[in-house]
Write a protein that holds these residues in place. Sequence first.
Motif, mmCIF file in Angstrom:
data_model
loop_
_atom_site.group_PDB
_atom_site.id
_atom_site.type_symbol
_atom_site.label_atom_id
_atom_site.label_comp_id
_atom_site.label_asym_id
_atom_site.label_seq_id
_atom_site.Cartn_x
_atom_site.Cartn_y
_atom_site.Cartn_z
ATOM 1 N N LEU A 31 0.835 -1.209 0.000
ATOM 2 C CA LEU A 31 0.000 0.000 0.000
ATOM 3 C C LEU A 31 0.870 1.261 0.000
ATOM 4 O O LEU A 31 0.635 2.201 -0.776
ATOM 5 C CB LEU A 31 -0.884 0.024 1.240
ATOM 6 C CG LEU A 31 -2.307 -0.518 1.134
ATOM 7 C CD1 LEU A 31 -2.999 -0.384 2.489
ATOM 8 C CD2 LEU A 31 -3.081 0.253 0.069
ATOM 9 N N PRO A 45 -1.315 10.244 10.333
ATOM 10 C CA PRO A 45 -1.491 9.314 11.457
ATOM 11 C C PRO A 45 -0.198 9.023 12.208
ATOM 12 O O PRO A 45 -0.228 8.681 13.383
ATOM 13 C CB PRO A 45 -2.011 8.045 10.779
ATOM 14 C CG PRO A 45 -2.715 8.528 9.580
ATOM 15 C CD PRO A 45 -1.923 9.717 9.103
ATOM 16 N N GLY A 68 0.179 6.291 19.463
ATOM 17 C CA GLY A 68 -0.409 4.959 19.374
ATOM 18 C C GLY A 68 -1.594 4.801 20.314
ATOM 19 O O GLY A 68 -2.615 4.215 19.958
ATOM 20 N N LEU A 113 -7.359 4.107 20.987
ATOM 21 C CA LEU A 113 -8.612 4.559 21.596
ATOM 22 C C LEU A 113 -9.636 4.877 20.508
ATOM 23 O O LEU A 113 -10.793 4.459 20.580
ATOM 24 C CB LEU A 113 -8.377 5.797 22.479
ATOM 25 C CG LEU A 113 -7.579 5.572 23.761
ATOM 26 C CD1 LEU A 113 -7.334 6.891 24.489
ATOM 27 C CD2 LEU A 113 -8.307 4.588 24.677
ATOM 28 N N MET A 114 -9.202 5.607 19.469
ATOM 29 C CA MET A 114 -10.134 5.977 18.387
ATOM 30 C C MET A 114 -10.687 4.745 17.702
ATOM 31 O O MET A 114 -11.892 4.592 17.546
ATOM 32 C CB MET A 114 -9.405 6.835 17.342
ATOM 33 C CG MET A 114 -9.129 8.243 17.789
ATOM 34 S SD MET A 114 -8.615 9.316 16.439
ATOM 35 C CE MET A 114 -7.202 8.511 15.778
ATOM 36 N N TRP A 115 -9.783 3.873 17.266
ATOM 37 C CA TRP A 115 -10.243 2.673 16.554
ATOM 38 C C TRP A 115 -11.027 1.764 17.479
ATOM 39 O O TRP A 115 -11.992 1.119 17.053
ATOM 40 C CB TRP A 115 -9.064 1.924 15.919
ATOM 41 C CG TRP A 115 -8.613 2.535 14.633
ATOM 42 C CD1 TRP A 115 -7.507 3.309 14.440
ATOM 43 C CD2 TRP A 115 -9.255 2.441 13.348
ATOM 44 N NE1 TRP A 115 -7.421 3.697 13.123
ATOM 45 C CE2 TRP A 115 -8.478 3.176 12.433
ATOM 46 C CE3 TRP A 115 -10.423 1.818 12.891
ATOM 47 C CZ2 TRP A 115 -8.822 3.296 11.082
ATOM 48 C CZ3 TRP A 115 -10.767 1.936 11.546
ATOM 49 C CH2 TRP A 115 -9.970 2.676 10.662
ATOM 50 N N LEU A 147 -14.375 3.116 17.425
ATOM 51 C CA LEU A 147 -14.988 2.883 16.104
ATOM 52 C C LEU A 147 -15.421 1.428 15.945
ATOM 53 O O LEU A 147 -16.435 1.133 15.326
ATOM 54 C CB LEU A 147 -13.997 3.239 14.983
ATOM 55 C CG LEU A 147 -13.729 4.726 14.755
ATOM 56 C CD1 LEU A 147 -12.640 4.915 13.707
ATOM 57 C CD2 LEU A 147 -14.992 5.433 14.303
ATOM 58 N N ASN A 162 -5.261 -3.658 11.291
ATOM 59 C CA ASN A 162 -5.774 -2.438 10.667
ATOM 60 C C ASN A 162 -5.259 -1.192 11.385
ATOM 61 O O ASN A 162 -4.864 -0.215 10.742
ATOM 62 C CB ASN A 162 -7.306 -2.456 10.657
ATOM 63 C CG ASN A 162 -7.880 -1.154 10.137
ATOM 64 O OD1 ASN A 162 -7.565 -0.720 9.046
ATOM 65 N ND2 ASN A 162 -8.683 -0.505 10.962
ATOM 66 N N THR A 205 -1.600 -0.739 10.513
ATOM 67 C CA THR A 205 -1.476 -0.267 9.133
ATOM 68 C C THR A 205 -1.815 1.214 9.045
ATOM 69 O O THR A 205 -1.087 2.004 8.437
ATOM 70 C CB THR A 205 -2.422 -1.067 8.209
ATOM 71 O OG1 THR A 205 -2.146 -2.448 8.374
ATOM 72 C CG2 THR A 205 -2.221 -0.675 6.762
ATOM 73 N N TRP A 206 -2.921 1.581 9.682
ATOM 74 C CA TRP A 206 -3.358 2.979 9.642
ATOM 75 C C TRP A 206 -2.263 3.895 10.205
ATOM 76 O O TRP A 206 -1.961 4.944 9.655
ATOM 77 C CB TRP A 206 -4.648 3.136 10.451
ATOM 78 C CG TRP A 206 -5.211 4.517 10.431
ATOM 79 C CD1 TRP A 206 -6.003 5.062 9.459
ATOM 80 C CD2 TRP A 206 -5.017 5.550 11.418
ATOM 81 N NE1 TRP A 206 -6.314 6.357 9.782
ATOM 82 C CE2 TRP A 206 -5.736 6.686 10.975
ATOM 83 C CE3 TRP A 206 -4.328 5.621 12.626
ATOM 84 C CZ2 TRP A 206 -5.763 7.872 11.699
ATOM 85 C CZ3 TRP A 206 -4.359 6.807 13.343
ATOM 86 C CH2 TRP A 206 -5.073 7.910 12.874
ATOM 87 N N VAL A 263 1.381 3.278 7.605
ATOM 88 C CA VAL A 263 1.471 3.215 6.148
ATOM 89 C C VAL A 263 2.000 4.545 5.582
ATOM 90 O O VAL A 263 2.813 4.563 4.664
ATOM 91 C CB VAL A 263 0.115 2.802 5.525
ATOM 92 C CG1 VAL A 263 -0.925 3.896 5.659
ATOM 93 C CG2 VAL A 263 0.289 2.432 4.067
ATOM 94 N N ASN A 273 1.488 -1.886 22.485
ATOM 95 C CA ASN A 273 0.515 -0.831 22.769
ATOM 96 C C ASN A 273 -0.897 -1.213 22.358
ATOM 97 O O ASN A 273 -1.838 -1.099 23.141
ATOM 98 C CB ASN A 273 0.866 0.449 22.002
ATOM 99 C CG ASN A 273 2.119 1.094 22.517
ATOM 100 O OD1 ASN A 273 2.786 0.542 23.382
ATOM 101 N ND2 ASN A 273 2.451 2.253 21.983
#
Lengths: 281, 300
Positions: free
Chosen positions: B95, B121, B126, B131-133, B136, B169, B172-173, B176, B237
């Motif tokens: 990617l 990002p 981290g 926390l965000m993901w 989500l 994921n 990667t976020w 990347v 983490n």
Amino acid sequence: MKPRKSPLLTGVMAIFLIYTLVPLVWLLISATKTQDDLVSTAGWELGDTFALFSNVRETLTYRDGIFLRWVGNTLLYVVLGAGGATALATAAGYGLAKYRFRGRRAVFALLLGSIAVPGTALAVPTFLMFSSMGLTNTIWAIVVPSLVSPFGLYLIWIYATEAVPQELLEAARIDGAGEIRIFTTVALRLLAPGIVTVLLFGVVGVWNNYFLPLIMLSEPDLYPLTVGLSQWSKQAAGVGADPIYNLVITGSLLTIVPLIIVFFLLQRYWQSGLTAGGVKQ
Amino acid sequence: MAQPLVHERGRLLARQESKGWLFVAPFLAVFALLFLAPIGYALYLSLFREQTFFGGNVFVGLGNYADALSDAKLLEAAARVLVFFVIQVPLMLVLALLAALAIDSARLHAAGMFRLVIFLPYAVPGVVAVLMWGYLYGDKFGLAGDLNNLLGTALHPLSGSWMLPAIANIVTWEFVGYNMLVFYSALRTIPEELYEAAAIDGAGPIRIARAIKLPALRGALVIVTIFSIIGTFQLFNEPNILRSLAPNEITTFYTPNMYAYNLSFAGQEFSYSATVAIIMGVLTAAIAYVLQLRGSREAL
């Protein structure tokens, strides 16, 4: 010779962009919601009340303003840790690039080897060492381990090879300038974009560090933002929980905004430093 | 006049020789304290065993290593990060590579904006990313829950076999864009004349990418792969923070690093923890070393 712009390529990359932005936009929207709205409205909708300012106020004042204390700690660790690491890496990288001294190759091998050593192998023994020296639970437990940046040294080394001409150094020597003086007056100026790049990556590294302060610190008054936020988040879950989701979310937003601003402001500078760093790759 | 000048130059070089250490010594001093000393200390610790009942330390030689190599928990954790490495790292790097090629191609609208935003990002801690993901992914007030309500699906990223992809994921976020930028920096160093020469020879964009750009990226590829190996084998983490959301899915020995951490800080088994850390360190360094050798041989 300029190729035409491709809408298809731009479209495909836009999907990538959306993937990158979804969590950040979600965070931004969520920081404007009250705790009740967070649960009752969908992630992409605004809440019934616009609560951004009251969330910020509550985040900064919760438990006698411990969040502000964490901001201060983080800044202190960043200034001392990243600043010191950049200074050490700059001097060493310059020294390795511009002087031919005995043992230079050994230093090189040592550094290459150390880049491959994972922090895992170091963290626990470093903790035990610091603990026997009585350094755990002090700011030095965070600052001192942040001082070594083999990758920063590597970047400066490559950058100095390219950006500081040997002839200039010799001219200054013939004029009678000492080595330290040449470094501070001639070389530092030429190295500036490389230094900013290393400093910026160092700042991000210390600002975002979680594992090290997690093991080294037990006193909440010494926490940096990352450990503090994860404690708040844990407090929201467990038994007898005191959920403060809105504070975790707003605190997260407040934690990332300064770094994003710094990256945008210094963009031109650090990207040129990084590009030059890629030359010898 | 020539003779004294040469002499002068030789003297300057000799003086220079010793002055080089002046610049390198401070770094090396801190390096010795923070790299060499802990490694030595860990090696020392790993040869002993704490006696729970009688107190004190007993020398056990390589006993801890023998135990660790047949420790089902460690093997499970190591296998997990290996699977993670084999799937997540290539996906992320491909990617990143495609994004770097697209941004470098001069065929993209607003390339500078893409470069900066996709990199963003990396500036997110981290902890905040997880926390965000984590929110989500959740069905309480996350996008997974919203999508389930909207589309009638039953997404539960934080359960069962979805946990590892969910962590992949997040990683990667986070990284990347950083890898994209390293590739992009390497691409920027290719001299413009090379492209012009290739175009005159009738090479199309795909051929230019294969014959000029990819070979130029080999060094960068070695570097980012080594960093990715280290990152993956140290994975801590993300699973450690997600544990508070899904304590039943994520064990205390989910990754080798979590295992080492919990051995030390929950179990007080410092010697065994050091042993685990050394084994993982040696494994990582060995893979990184082989990769470095292969990479530099091919680049020469």
